[in-house]
Design an enzyme around this catalytic site. Structure first.
Site, PDB file in Angstrom:
ATOM      1  CG  ASP A  10       1.936  -2.907   0.459  1.00 52.99           C
ATOM      2  OD1 ASP A  10       1.397  -3.584  -0.430  1.00 52.99           O
ATOM      3  OD2 ASP A  10       3.159  -2.648   0.481  1.00 52.99           O
TER       4      ASP A  10
ATOM      5  CB  SER B 245       8.534   6.389  -1.695  1.00 49.10           C
ATOM      6  OG  SER B 245       9.580   7.196  -1.195  1.00 49.10           O
ATOM      7  N   PRO B 246       5.413   8.272  -0.849  1.00 52.11           N
ATOM      8  CG  PRO B 246       3.514   8.477   0.475  1.00 52.11           C
ATOM      9  CD  PRO B 246       4.492   7.464  -0.023  1.00 52.11           C
TER      10      PRO B 246
ATOM     11  CD  GLN C  79       3.089  -1.464  -3.280  1.00 50.41           C
ATOM     12  OE1 GLN C  79       4.079  -1.492  -2.567  1.00 50.41           O
ATOM     13  NE2 GLN C  79       2.007  -2.197  -3.023  1.00 50.41           N
TER      14      GLN C  79
ATOM     15  CB  SER D  62       5.164  -3.857  -7.130  1.00 51.74           C
ATOM     16  OG  SER D  62       5.919  -2.802  -6.549  1.00 51.74           O
TER      17      SER D  62
ATOM     18  N   GLY E 264       4.725   4.945   5.715  1.00 51.27           N
ATOM     19  CA  GLY E 264       5.449   4.146   6.688  1.00 51.27           C
ATOM     20  C   GLY E 264       5.692   5.018   7.907  1.00 51.27           C
TER      21      GLY E 264
ATOM     22  CD1 TRP F 143      11.226  -2.300   2.084  1.00 49.37           C
ATOM     23  CD2 TRP F 143      11.169  -0.155   1.477  1.00 49.37           C
ATOM     24  NE1 TRP F 143      12.344  -2.062   1.316  1.00 49.37           N
ATOM     25  CE2 TRP F 143      12.333  -0.746   0.932  1.00 49.37           C
ATOM     26  CE3 TRP F 143      10.912   1.191   1.222  1.00 49.37           C
ATOM     27  CZ2 TRP F 143      13.249  -0.027   0.158  1.00 49.37           C
ATOM     28  CZ3 TRP F 143      11.813   1.896   0.433  1.00 49.37           C
ATOM     29  CH2 TRP F 143      12.964   1.284  -0.084  1.00 49.37           C
TER      30      TRP F 143
ATOM     31  CE1 TYR G 121       9.138  -4.613   0.859  1.00 51.96           C
ATOM     32  CE2 TYR G 121       7.157  -4.242   2.150  1.00 51.96           C
ATOM     33  CZ  TYR G 121       7.877  -4.064   0.985  1.00 51.96           C
ATOM     34  OH  TYR G 121       7.337  -3.337  -0.046  1.00 51.96           O
TER      35      TYR G 121
ATOM     36  CD  GLN H  72      13.968   3.168  10.115  1.00 54.34           C
ATOM     37  OE1 GLN H  72      13.383   2.848   9.090  1.00 54.34           O
ATOM     38  NE2 GLN H  72      14.205   4.428  10.418  1.00 54.34           N
TER      39      GLN H  72
END
Length: 335
Positions: free
Chosen positions: A49, A206-207, A177, A151, A285, A21, A54, A27
């Protein structure tokens, strides 16, 4: 790596998936992104994924280059459609026009002729759901998409899609999602029970709560250089958490609990979401290959009930549970 079925389907995916993402095309530099994907493959991750939006397509392009040369049948590649990809009136949403154009563009950028899972990135209040479902069904019939998911849809929205599929003889959606972690549990009261009943699996993002549950953000200190919170482009995604000193204090209290379980704090966070039997995969991620190597150690970990209870005791009222917090944008009409 351990593997799970995607909901009640026959598709088997790695229980830890790799997502890009805020990293690929944005980034981190491409060389680092490629190294992260290689680390994921080396760790046994087969599920990747992404989404068209993105980095406005660049993330799909980077992932396509990173996976080039890998055996396609050994991978599960997921993407999504909904958010604006241009200035045109039809360059957004879940209309037939945007979905058909979206999948063609995603396939080209990813360098593949099919997607294992194509997901509606949000619910579209401006397009008849029947139109959306028929467009997805056509892609399945054409072989461009094997399965369809959603999602960040609410329980009532998922249920509507399931009923339409049944009434019109379409393939059903097979997954959702949502954001899900120790701090954000809004799917537990309504979405998860519905999905358990209907055979949908959760592919959660985002776990680690954008890195907050890694413990690297210390109360009273500046965000570490190179972290998401310190990134001027992406820091706003976690500002509500990293600016909460009381919450950061509680996260620090989780460190000894992780140590007792023989885990790092990020590993504990990923393992925590995998304790939910409705979760088919947790998406991680990374901005460095070492983060991938650390996170995948959560695969196959069983957390004791006592430890889970102590985590709840530490976090207390910091946990968000209200299902109304799952919000789909209502301002996409713009037509």
């Amino acid at each position: 790596m351990d593997f799970r079925h995607l909901g009640s389907t026959g598709l088997i995916i790695s229980e830890i998936a790799y997502g890009n993402w805020l990293t690929h095309g944005s980034q981190v530099e491409e060389e680092t992104a490629l190294a992260c994907v290689r680390a994921a493959l080396d760790a046994g991750i087969t599920t990747f994924d992404t989404a068209d939006v993105y980095a406005q397509g660049r993330a799909e392009e980077v992932l396509g280059r990173a996976l080039k040369g890998e055996r396609r049948d050994g991978l599960e590649i997921f993407s999504k459609v909904f958010w604006p990809m241009g200035e045109g009136r039809n360059d957004k949403g879940l209309s037939r026009k945007h979905i058909v154009r979206g999948v063609e563009d995603s396939l080209r950028r990813l360098g593949t002729d099919y997607l294992d899972l194509y997901q509606a990135h949000r619910f579209d209040y401006t397009t008849p759901l029947e139109e959306t479902m028929r467009a997805f069904e056509d892609l399945v019939r054409q072989g461009k998409v094997l399965y369809v998911g959603v999602s960040e849809w609410r329980a009532e929205e998922i249920e509507r899609a399931l009923r339409i599929a049944d009434e019109m003889g379409f393939d059903r959606i097979v997954s959702n999602q949502p954001q899900y972690n120790m701090l954000w549990r809004v799917i537990e009261s309504e979405v998860v029970p519905l999905c358990e009943r209907e055979g949908l699996g959760q592919i959660v993002w985002s776990p680690i709560a954008g890195g907050v549950l890694s413990g690297k953000y210390k109360p009273g200190r500046e965000a570490p250089a190179g972290s998401r919170a310190a990134d001027p482009k992406h820091g706003h995604f976690v500002a509500g958490l990293t600016g909460n000193e009381a919450l950061l204090e509680k996260v620090q209290q989780l460190e000894p609990l992780a140590a007792e379980a023989g885990l790092s704090l990020p590993q504990l966070a990923v393992a925590w979401v995998l304790q939910n039997s409705n979760v088919s995969a947790a998406i991680i991620g990374a901005s460095r290959p070492e983060q991938v190597a650390d996170n995948v150690q959560a695969a196959g970990v069983k957390l004791e009930a006592d430890l889970l209870a102590r985590i709840d005791e530490v976090l207390g009222e910091s946990v968000k549970r209200d299902p109304a917090l799952t919000v789909s944008p209502e301002n996409v009409r713009g037509r």
